[in-house]
Design an enzyme around this catalytic site. Structure first.
Site, PDB file in Angstrom:
ATOM      1  CG  ASP A  42     -32.033 -19.505 -22.455  1.00 57.87           C
ATOM      2  OD1 ASP A  42     -31.362 -20.179 -21.541  1.00 57.87           O
ATOM      3  OD2 ASP A  42     -32.011 -19.500 -23.714  1.00 57.87           O
ATOM      4  CB  ALA A 154     -23.495  -8.441 -27.231  1.00 60.33           C
ATOM      5  CB  SER A 172     -22.392 -16.635 -23.886  1.00 66.61           C
ATOM      6  OG  SER A 172     -22.258 -17.938 -24.197  1.00 66.61           O
ATOM      7  CD1 TRP A 174     -15.223 -14.374 -28.236  1.00 60.71           C
ATOM      8  CD2 TRP A 174     -17.161 -15.643 -27.923  1.00 60.71           C
ATOM      9  NE1 TRP A 174     -15.302 -15.034 -29.266  1.00 60.71           N
ATOM     10  CE2 TRP A 174     -16.550 -15.881 -29.193  1.00 60.71           C
ATOM     11  CE3 TRP A 174     -18.018 -16.345 -27.673  1.00 60.71           C
ATOM     12  CZ2 TRP A 174     -17.031 -16.744 -30.113  1.00 60.71           C
ATOM     13  CZ3 TRP A 174     -18.656 -17.276 -28.699  1.00 60.71           C
ATOM     14  CH2 TRP A 174     -18.340 -17.435 -29.972  1.00 60.71           C
ATOM     15  CD  GLU A 209     -24.129 -20.047 -22.274  1.00 63.58           C
ATOM     16  OE1 GLU A 209     -23.573 -19.366 -22.967  1.00 63.58           O
ATOM     17  OE2 GLU A 209     -24.565 -21.151 -22.041  1.00 63.58           O
TER      18      GLU A 209
END
Length: 322
Positions: A42, A154, A172, A174, A209
């Site tokens: 990431d 979040a 992500s 949800w 996400e």
């Protein structure tokens, strides 16, 4: 007759092979050759005003890498010496995820997520630094949170400025990618902010996400990671993109399909040893845009590594990697 029969059989064989041939002809560029410490997950990268580059990432207490030329990277420890105490509200290891670095108002801003796998009891935190270098960050606490009764998660923050206002995309699973407006003075979500919905998938678990938004021309471009990360060489992460004339959407792909209905042009997918490309961000250096992401090296036991590609734009205004 034999020749006719042979021709017929050959034509049938070629037709049968067309899907495979078409798949084989889909080519993605390899990332820039790198040396030094390439292990990362990431990544967020910025060209420092003092010179050189810093990359922050998931791992450690926000792992840091430094480079003078984008090609050779060295391990620079972590953004923080130790986790701020409030992180332990969200996991028992003080483990942060998916940072985002930016510069505004004379200082660097670092956003990051703290959560646990499989829950949306999550928080996005923010820290500031005068130099952007590891060890110089002052944590400012929570910028935005989600709880188990929310329909969003979040994590994976990314900032973008639009029309004099400051926005943060995140999300992500949800129900996918969301966006809130931030107070530019505090760097935290405005108390009355609307949670905008930018992208999702048609079916649970809504596997999209890691958003990142940039402006090019008159459009805002939403990059996001689709499918599954974090499974080494079995990961199926890939990067898709859509655009909108408004930062809050609606975003559509080049066919006009909304990203809220599962749309998104495929920008970069795994190929060869470079498996599960995702966790992306965009930065500007050397007078051009660059795409940073991680991939899982199929020739090195699925180790996550840094990928960098030049990001160009087609005559129709869509991004393309080189």
């Amino acid at each position: 007759m034999k020749r006719l029969r042979f021709a017929t059989l050959l034509t049938a064989a070629l037709i049968a092979l067309l899907p495979t041939m078409a798949q084989a002809n889909v080519a993605y560029p390899d990332p820039l050759p790198l040396t030094g410490q390439q292990i990362i997950h990431d990544p967020t990268v910025i060209h420092l005003k003092s010179g050189g580059y810093v990359a922050y990432s998931t791992g450690g207490v926000i792992g840091a890498r430094l480079s003078k030329d984008l090609r050779h990277w060295t391990d620079a420890g972590n953004a923080f010496a130790e986790p701020p105490s409030w992180w332990y509200e969200y996991n028992n290891t003080g483990d942060p995820w998916a940072p985002d670095i930016s510069y505004r108002a004379g200082r660097y801003w670092l956003y990051y997520a703290v959560s646990s796998w499989g829950t949306n009891h999550s928080a996005i935190g923010v820290a500031t630094s005068p130099s952007g270098l590891p060890g110089t960050w002052t944590d400012k606490g929570k910028a935005f949170t989600s709880g188990t009764t929310d329909s969003f998660n979040a994590i994976d923050p990314a900032l973008v400025r639009a029309d004099g206002r400051l926005w943060m995309s995140f999300g992500s699973y949800w129900t996918g990618i969301r966006m809130v407006e931030l107070d530019p003075l505090t760097g935290t979500a405005r108390p009355d902010t609307t949670v905008h919905h930018l992208a999702t998938r048609p079916d649970a678990p809504y596997a999209v996400e890691g958003p990142y938004i940039v402006k090019h021309g008159r459009h805002y471009y939403l990059f996001a990671s689709y499918d599954t990360c974090c499974a080494g060489a079995d990961s199926t992460y890939r990067i898709r993109v859509g655009r909108s004339t408004s930062v809050t959407g609606p975003y559509t792909d080049s066919t006009g399909k909304p990203l809220l209905e599962g749309g998104g042009d495929l920008l970069l997918a795994g190929h060869g040893r470079y498996v599960g490309t995702g966790g992306e961000s965009v930065f500007r250096a050397r007078g051009q845009d660059w795409l940073a992401y991680h991939y899982y090296d199929a020739e090195d036991n699925g180790t996550p590594k840094l990928g960098l590609n030049r990001l160009g734009w087609t005559k129709h205004g869509w991004p393309k990697v080189f």
